[in-house]
Design an enzyme around this catalytic site. Structure first.
Site, short mmCIF file in Angstrom:
data_model
loop_
_atom_site.label_atom_id
_atom_site.label_comp_id
_atom_site.label_asym_id
_atom_site.label_seq_id
_atom_site.Cartn_x
_atom_site.Cartn_y
_atom_site.Cartn_z
N HIS A 162 -3.31 -1.51 -11.12
CA HIS A 162 -5.09 -0.75 -10.92
C HIS A 162 -4.87 -0.35 -12.76
CE1 HIS A 162 -5.08 0.04 -7.51
NE2 HIS A 162 -3.79 0.74 -7.06
N HIS A 201 -5.34 -1.22 -1.74
CA HIS A 201 -6.23 -1.09 -2.84
C HIS A 201 -7.00 -2.08 -4.24
CE1 HIS A 201 -3.47 2.46 -1.83
NE2 HIS A 201 -4.86 2.54 -1.37
ZN LIG Z 1 -1.94 0.29 -2.82
#
Ligand SMILES: [Zn+2]
Length: 381
Positions: A162, A201
């Site tokens: 991320h 994610h």
């Molecule tokens: Zn994740």
């Protein structure tokens, strides 16, 4: 139980774990339901968790995975010495991140830590730990490219996918896999590097790193609109020279082993074959697990094992970098099965049964197949 001497593996698999990864502290928090609670130190109305279990992202899932691999005898069959464990230099972190951001994290780490951006809390000393995570991923790439190992698993922490150029996000400080991929291009002369991200994610930071590049193929299968919000939609396909070299597969919630198998067969493997990478890096999150508190997918340990088997079947140098996965109960088993597959273990010492195999809707459903079809049309697969 087989005696350790009777465990047979067929590949040279590097396994990188380090006590220091477990010392990174990502803060204390209550839950994802109460915005007022998103402060280190606890929420306003809900009792904060404390100690090492304080945050979803804590060391226990990783430590338990490493310990299971050790006590079942597999660790002795892995190579724990070849990959050099070292911290990434600041210049290496800046392969992707801005100098201003790297300096900021270092400065905060020398004080009391804080938030590196968006839900990326850390305590004192985490700069060094995050740099160690990135450095180990770089060195794992070196080891497989030198053919000293057939493949390598880096159980790094904090995770990385991320983290954006100028800010940490979602428990990630430095983007380990983007830095390792950039190393393969810059220092090892690789012209085609592929990244497969199966964390539940979206790997927004990694996507940002290579969005306009054709030398790094980025494929992410994730739960649609989970975290970050509105990130990783089908139509994010890259731009400029990179158009077509970013592939997003946003699956609806409830996707199990069947849906992931379809994604692998219809999208990931054909894309990899078409791109013909010189090395594959896997953002290996286990939060698509049916037991994960931060995702709503239903993948079992056998599902993860199958995905590992599929990417390994291409017989291309490959490094797995650990990302998310927040079930202390299930992550160790998922991780074990993946590493067993990497090593080509003949027969496991560990028998267990995943309840998730009995769940309804484990087969690929029509609404999941619809997404797969759209991705195939969009990318001419
Ligand atoms: Zn994740």
């Amino acid at each position: 139980m087989l005696h350790r001497d009777d465990l047979k593996v067929s590949r040279r698999t590097g396994f990188v774990a380090d006590e220091r990864f477990y010392w990174h502290h990502a803060g204390v928090i209550t839950s994802g339901c109460d915005i007022a609670s998103f402060n280190p130190g606890g929420g306003e109305f809900v009792q904060p968790n404390s100690g090492t279990q304080g945050y979803f992202e804590n060391e226990s899932t990783k430590r338990r995975m490493a310990n299971l691999i050790d006590v079942c005898g597999l660790l002795e069959k892995l190579d724990t010495a070849t990959v050099k464990k070292r911290a990434a230099q600041k210049e290496e972190l800046c392969y992707f991140h801005s100098r201003v951001y790297v300096d900021k994290v270092e400065d905060m780490s020398c004080r009391n830590g804080g938030d590196a951006g968006d839900f990326a809390f850390f305590g004192p000393g985490s700069y060094n730990i995050a740099a160690l995570a990135a450095g180990c991923c770089i060195e794992a790439v070196n080891s497989v490219l030198d053919q000293a190992l057939d493949n390598a698993y880096v159980l790094c922490r904090p995770p990385g996918h991320h983290a954006e150029r100028d800010r940490g996000m979602g428990f990630c400080l430095f983007n380990n896999i983007a830095i390792a991929a950039e190393h393969a291009v810059r220092n090892r002369g690789k012209k085609r590097v592929a990244i497969v991200d199966w964390d539940v994610h979206h790997g927004n930071g990694t996507q940002q790193a290579f969005f306009e590049r054709s030398d790094v193929l980025f494929i992410s299968v994730h739960q649609d609109n989970l975290y970050p919000p509105s990130s990783g939609s089908l139509n994010e396909v890259g731009a400029g020279d990179g158009e077509g070299f970013t592939i997003n597969i946003p699956l609806p919630p409830g996707a199990g082993d069947g849906a992931y198998k379809r994604v692998m067969e219809a999208v990931i493997l054909p894309s990899l074959k078409k791109f013909d990478p010189e090395i594959i890096l896997v953002s290996c999150g286990f939060d698509a697990s049916f037991q994960d508190p931060l995702g709503c997918q239903m993948v079992t340990s056998l599902g993860f094992q199958q995905m590992a088997r599929d990417v390994l079947s291409l017989d291309i140098p490959i490094v797995f970098c650990h990302e998310g996965g927040y079930s202390p109960e299930h992550v160790p088993y998922c991780g074990l099965r993946v590493v067993e597959e990497m090593a080509g273990l003949e027969k496991s010492n560990v028998n267990f049964y995943d309840d998730g195999l009995n769940y309804g809707y484990q087969a690929c459903q029509k609404w999941q197949e619809d997404v797969v079809q759209k991705v195939c049309e969009l990318h001419a697969l």
